[in-house]
Enzyme design. Structure first.
Site, PDB file in Angstrom:
ATOM      1  N   LYS A  66     -88.579  47.047  -6.893  1.00  0.00           N
ATOM      2  CA  LYS A  66     -88.630  47.761  -5.611  1.00  0.00           C
ATOM      3  C   LYS A  66     -87.642  47.021  -4.300  1.00  0.00           C
ATOM      4  CE  LYS A  66     -92.990  49.465  -6.982  1.00  0.00           C
ATOM      5  NZ  LYS A  66     -94.464  49.594  -6.933  1.00  0.00           N
ATOM      6  N   ASN A 120     -97.168  53.913  -8.564  1.00  0.00           N
ATOM      7  CA  ASN A 120     -98.438  54.588  -9.191  1.00  0.00           C
ATOM      8  C   ASN A 120     -98.101  56.036  -9.948  1.00  0.00           C
ATOM      9  OD1 ASN A 120    -101.190  54.751  -9.409  1.00  0.00           O
ATOM     10  ND2 ASN A 120    -101.576  55.476  -7.095  1.00  0.00           N
ATOM     11  N   PRO A 139     -91.966  53.832  -2.181  1.00  0.00           N
ATOM     12  CA  PRO A 139     -90.793  54.408  -2.988  1.00  0.00           C
ATOM     13  C   PRO A 139     -90.896  53.385  -4.667  1.00  0.00           C
ATOM     14  CG  PRO A 139     -89.738  53.574  -1.168  1.00  0.00           C
ATOM     15  CD  PRO A 139     -91.293  53.152  -1.255  1.00  0.00           C
ATOM     16  N   GLU A 140     -90.764  53.972  -5.824  1.00  0.00           N
ATOM     17  CA  GLU A 140     -90.453  53.412  -7.087  1.00  0.00           C
ATOM     18  C   GLU A 140     -89.280  52.990  -7.203  1.00  0.00           C
ATOM     19  OE1 GLU A 140     -93.371  54.975  -9.829  1.00  0.00           O
ATOM     20  OE2 GLU A 140     -94.964  55.797  -8.370  1.00  0.00           O
ATOM     21  N   ARG A 152     -89.180  35.686 -10.042  1.00  0.00           N
ATOM     22  CA  ARG A 152     -90.446  35.982  -9.950  1.00  0.00           C
ATOM     23  C   ARG A 152     -90.604  37.331 -10.409  1.00  0.00           C
ATOM     24  NH1 ARG A 152     -90.422  34.589  -4.438  1.00  0.00           N
ATOM     25  NH2 ARG A 152     -90.545  36.716  -3.660  1.00  0.00           N
TER      26      ARG A 152
END
Ligand SMILES: [Zn+2]
Length: 260
Positions: free
Chosen positions: A51, A162, A2-3, A118
C-alpha cells in the site's frame, strides 16, 4: 483504505505522465518541508509495494502511504490548491495533489531498502514470481495466527486489505479462523495465485472484482462481492447467511457453511 491495486494504479499513472520530466514539488500546507530538496528534479521511476508508493528521484525517494484518509487528485488546469494539500507535484500541463496521507517523507536508498525488507511479498510485484510465493508460504506456514489476520498483515503479504481478504478466503473455501500453519500448502498456493490474477484485474479496471462470471467493470457494486459487506444476506453459493465479526478491530465477512 485503498488496497494495493489502487496504489499500483497511481504509480503507473506517475510513470505515464510524470516520468523523465522535471517536477516542481511544493507543500502548500507547509508540512512536507523536504519538498524543496527534490523540487525540479526528474522523476526516475514510480513504484508501489503493497500500500506504499515510492517516487524515485536522483537525490532521494519520496515515500507515500495514504493510510485511511489520504487521497490523490489530478488536474490538467493550473489552479490554487484547495484544502490541505500536503504535496503538489507539477509538470507541464498536469498537477497531482496529495491530501491527508499518513506518510509523505523523503528517504534515502537505505531507507527504501528498510521499508522493502519490512514488507511482505506483493502479488503485484512485477517480478512476482516463485520467490515471492515462497516468501508468502514461509511466513504463513510458521504462524499460529489465524489466516484472516495474516492476510491483513503487511509483513506477510503486502497490498491486501479488507475486501480482498474476505473474498480470497471465500473463493478458497477457507475459514478465516484457520491457523496459518494448519492451512494446506496447496490452498495457500491457490490463494496467492488467485490474488495475483484478481489484483492485476483490479489494476486494470480500478475495481475489486472477485466473482467469476462478474469480472467486468459494468457489474453494479451490490453484485460485485461474494461476502464483503453482505452480512445477513444469503450466501451466493449455499444460501446460508453471510456472517460478520471483528478480527483485530476490522470487520470480517465470511460464510460459515462454505468456508471450513
Ligand atoms: Zn455459503
Amino acid at each position: 483504505m485503498p488496497e494495493g491495486h489502487s496504489v499500483r494504479r497511481i504509480a503507473n499513472r506517475f510513470n505515464k505522465d510524470f516520468k523523465n520530466s522535471p517536477i516542481k514539488i511544493t507543500s502548500p500546507q507547509g508540512r512536507f518541508v523536504d519538498s524543496t530538496l527534490i523540487s525540479g528534479q526528474e522523476l526516475i521511476e514510480a513504484n508501489a509495494l503493497g500500500k506504499q508508493m515510492f517516487l524515485h528521484f536522483e537525490s532521494g525517494t519520496i515515500r507515500i502511504h495514504l493510510g485511511i484518509f489520504g487521497k490523490w487528485s489530478f488536474s490538467k488546469l493550473e489552479k490554487e490548491p484547495v484544502g490541505q494539500v500536503r504535496a503538489r507535484f507539477q509538470t507541464e500541463g498536469l498537477i497531482a495533489d496529495l491530501r491527508g496521507p499518513t506518510i509523505c517523507e523523503l528517504i534515502d536508498q537505505a531507507g527504501v531498502q528498510a521499508v522493502y525488507d519490512r514488507l511482505g511479498p506483493d502479488p503485484l510485484w512485477p517480478d512476482g514470481d516463485l520467490k515471492q510465493l515462497a516468501r508468502f508460504l514461509e511466513r504463513v506456514s510458521r504462524s499460529n495466527s489465524a489466516i484472516g489476520q495474516l492476510l491483513m498483515d503487511q509483513s506477510v503479504i503486502a497490498g491486501i486489505g479488507n475486501v480482498y481478504r474476505a473474498e480470497l478466503l471465500f473463493r478458497a473455501g477457507l475459514s478465516p479462523f484457520t491457523k496459518g500453519k494448519s492451512v494446506p500448502q496447496e490452498v495457500l498456493v491457490g490463494i496467492w495465485n488467485d490474488a495475483v490474477v484478481l489484483m492485476a484485474l483490479g489494476v486494470k479496471t480500478g475495481l475489486m472484482l472477485t466473482r467469476d462470471g462478474y469480472l467486468s467493470a459494468k457489474v453494479p457494486r451490490f453484485e460485485r462481492y461474494q461476502v464483503y459487506k453482505r452480512e445477513g444476506l444469503e450466501c451466493r453459493l449455499c444460501f446460508g447467511p453471510v456472517s460478520i465479526g471483528l478480527m483485530q478491530a476490522r470487520k470480517l465477512y465470511w460464510c460459515a457453511r462454505c468456508q471450513k
